[in-house]
Design a protein around this motif. Sequence first.
Motif, mmCIF file in Angstrom:
data_model
loop_
_atom_site.group_PDB
_atom_site.id
_atom_site.type_symbol
_atom_site.label_atom_id
_atom_site.label_comp_id
_atom_site.label_asym_id
_atom_site.label_seq_id
_atom_site.Cartn_x
_atom_site.Cartn_y
_atom_site.Cartn_z
ATOM 1 N N ARG A 84 -10.958 0.823 -4.606
ATOM 2 C CA ARG A 84 -9.627 0.921 -4.033
ATOM 3 C C ARG A 84 -9.170 -0.447 -3.536
ATOM 4 N NH1 ARG A 84 -6.242 4.473 -1.603
ATOM 5 N NH2 ARG A 84 -5.033 3.265 -0.122
ATOM 6 N N VAL A 85 -7.919 -0.790 -3.785
ATOM 7 C CA VAL A 85 -7.357 -2.010 -3.213
ATOM 8 C C VAL A 85 -6.297 -1.592 -2.207
ATOM 9 C CG1 VAL A 85 -5.970 -4.085 -3.656
ATOM 10 C CG2 VAL A 85 -7.764 -3.432 -5.260
ATOM 11 N N ASP A 86 -6.412 -2.074 -0.982
ATOM 12 C CA ASP A 86 -5.370 -1.790 0.008
ATOM 13 C C ASP A 86 -4.331 -2.891 -0.103
ATOM 14 O OD1 ASP A 86 -6.272 0.650 1.269
ATOM 15 O OD2 ASP A 86 -7.983 -0.547 1.957
ATOM 16 N N TYR A 87 -3.260 -2.588 -0.806
ATOM 17 C CA TYR A 87 -2.238 -3.605 -1.050
ATOM 18 C C TYR A 87 -1.472 -3.902 0.233
ATOM 19 C CZ TYR A 87 -3.307 -3.005 -5.996
ATOM 20 O OH TYR A 87 -3.947 -2.964 -7.206
ATOM 21 N N THR A 88 -1.059 -5.160 0.356
ATOM 22 C CA THR A 88 -0.328 -5.585 1.551
ATOM 23 C C THR A 88 1.133 -5.114 1.444
ATOM 24 O OG1 THR A 88 0.401 -7.645 0.526
ATOM 25 C CG2 THR A 88 -1.727 -7.693 1.668
ATOM 26 N N PRO A 89 1.864 -5.112 2.564
ATOM 27 C CA PRO A 89 3.288 -4.749 2.497
ATOM 28 C C PRO A 89 4.057 -5.646 1.522
ATOM 29 C CG PRO A 89 2.533 -4.795 4.784
ATOM 30 C CD PRO A 89 1.402 -5.301 3.950
ATOM 31 N N GLU A 90 3.689 -6.925 1.444
ATOM 32 C CA GLU A 90 4.378 -7.844 0.520
ATOM 33 C C GLU A 90 4.118 -7.443 -0.937
ATOM 34 O OE1 GLU A 90 2.384 -8.929 3.094
ATOM 35 O OE2 GLU A 90 4.115 -9.336 4.379
ATOM 36 N N GLU A 91 2.868 -7.085 -1.207
ATOM 37 C CA GLU A 91 2.529 -6.687 -2.580
ATOM 38 C C GLU A 91 3.245 -5.392 -2.959
ATOM 39 O OE1 GLU A 91 -1.932 -8.547 -3.177
ATOM 40 O OE2 GLU A 91 -1.717 -6.738 -1.967
ATOM 41 N N ASN A 92 3.252 -4.432 -2.036
ATOM 42 C CA ASN A 92 3.957 -3.185 -2.318
ATOM 43 C C ASN A 92 5.462 -3.415 -2.487
ATOM 44 O OD1 ASN A 92 1.806 -1.311 -2.444
ATOM 45 N ND2 ASN A 92 1.665 -1.283 -0.198
ATOM 46 N N ALA A 93 5.999 -4.381 -1.731
ATOM 47 C CA ALA A 93 7.435 -4.679 -1.848
ATOM 48 C C ALA A 93 7.743 -5.286 -3.215
ATOM 49 C CB ALA A 93 7.878 -5.622 -0.729
ATOM 50 N N ALA A 94 6.863 -6.181 -3.685
ATOM 51 C CA ALA A 94 7.066 -6.782 -5.012
ATOM 52 C C ALA A 94 7.019 -5.697 -6.079
ATOM 53 C CB ALA A 94 6.000 -7.846 -5.278
ATOM 54 N N TRP A 95 6.055 -4.806 -5.955
ATOM 55 C CA TRP A 95 5.955 -3.665 -6.883
ATOM 56 C C TRP A 95 7.249 -2.837 -6.855
ATOM 57 C CZ3 TRP A 95 3.249 -0.761 -10.453
ATOM 58 C CH2 TRP A 95 3.496 0.618 -10.486
ATOM 59 N N GLY A 96 7.727 -2.545 -5.650
ATOM 60 C CA GLY A 96 8.924 -1.715 -5.496
ATOM 61 C C GLY A 96 10.137 -2.328 -6.176
#
Length: 325
Positions: free
Chosen positions: A74-86
Amino acid sequence: TTDVRILGPDGVQDSVPWFPRKMSDLDTFSEKVLEMGEELSSDHPGANDPAYRARRADITRMAKAFRTGDPVPRVDYTPEENAAWGQVYNRLTQMYKTHACREHQYVFPLLEQNCGYSDKEIPQLETVSRFLKDCTGFQIRPVMGLLTSRDFLNAFAFRVFHSTQYIRHPSKPFYTPEPDVCHELLGHAPLFANPDFADFSQEIGLASLGASDEDVKKLATIFWFTAEFGVCRQGDELKAYGAGLLSSFGELEYCLSDKPEHRPFEPEKTAITEYPITTFQPVYYVADSFKDAQEKVRDFASRMNRPFSVRYNALTQSIEVLDSK
Ligand code: TIH
Ligand code: FE2
């Protein structure tokens, strides 16, 4: 890789490039990645961003340690990474309705329902791998970066897809020259849930086992112009089915426009076409249908010259070598 000896049809020993015979043989691939994997090349948008590099190193370290049978870490993605994905997710999903082939459009809602696909966070590879296993028997292995074409294709013989787990640099969301988790989850994963596409991918994988370097190069080029950058005709419109198109909102728009050249897909010709890997493609090969591309590639692969044939035994997860063709 060292060659192995195989008994040919005429009773003569042939020497062929080594290939994996059982699923756990894929463990030998984990350290062999091409440039831009562990070390980012200097023109990469993340090359001068130490925090990005450190994060990539953390994620690829886990991929390196992965062994057959392990759950994908499992990778716990950072808020920045999730934002880029979004950001990538929202742009792309708007375009899928008009630009994606119908097979991709069919699977996508199932990924939203079963694997938590949304613009909120990056889905976990393990969740998607389990879903694919249920649909087609495909599974995902994490990988540090680009494998050689031979290794990457060989794994498809086992219905194994090697996937990166890190995300592109947020400064360039519309296109990246290398695979990242957006490319894998938005471009590839939906099609590996399609039974015909799963068969097609495995067919290329089986054809690549012990194949000559020349034939591996041809198969890799065909894979490039189909699974990565394939365009097909559906009704009287062109649609994208290649993962590299379905993960790049810049190129997804461009590929169906009148800027690039569109040529009919013919494996013999397609297999020897040169292509750039860091820019939009100047040429796309258009299949009459998604199914037609698969049949043509299958036919091409079956006519390749190899002194033996192979089949996959799903019960033992191993390759059976049949001495004569
Ligand atoms: N260019 C693709 C993207 O921006 O998502 C990624 C890749 C496709 C094929 C190789 S790398
Ligand atoms: Fe890809």
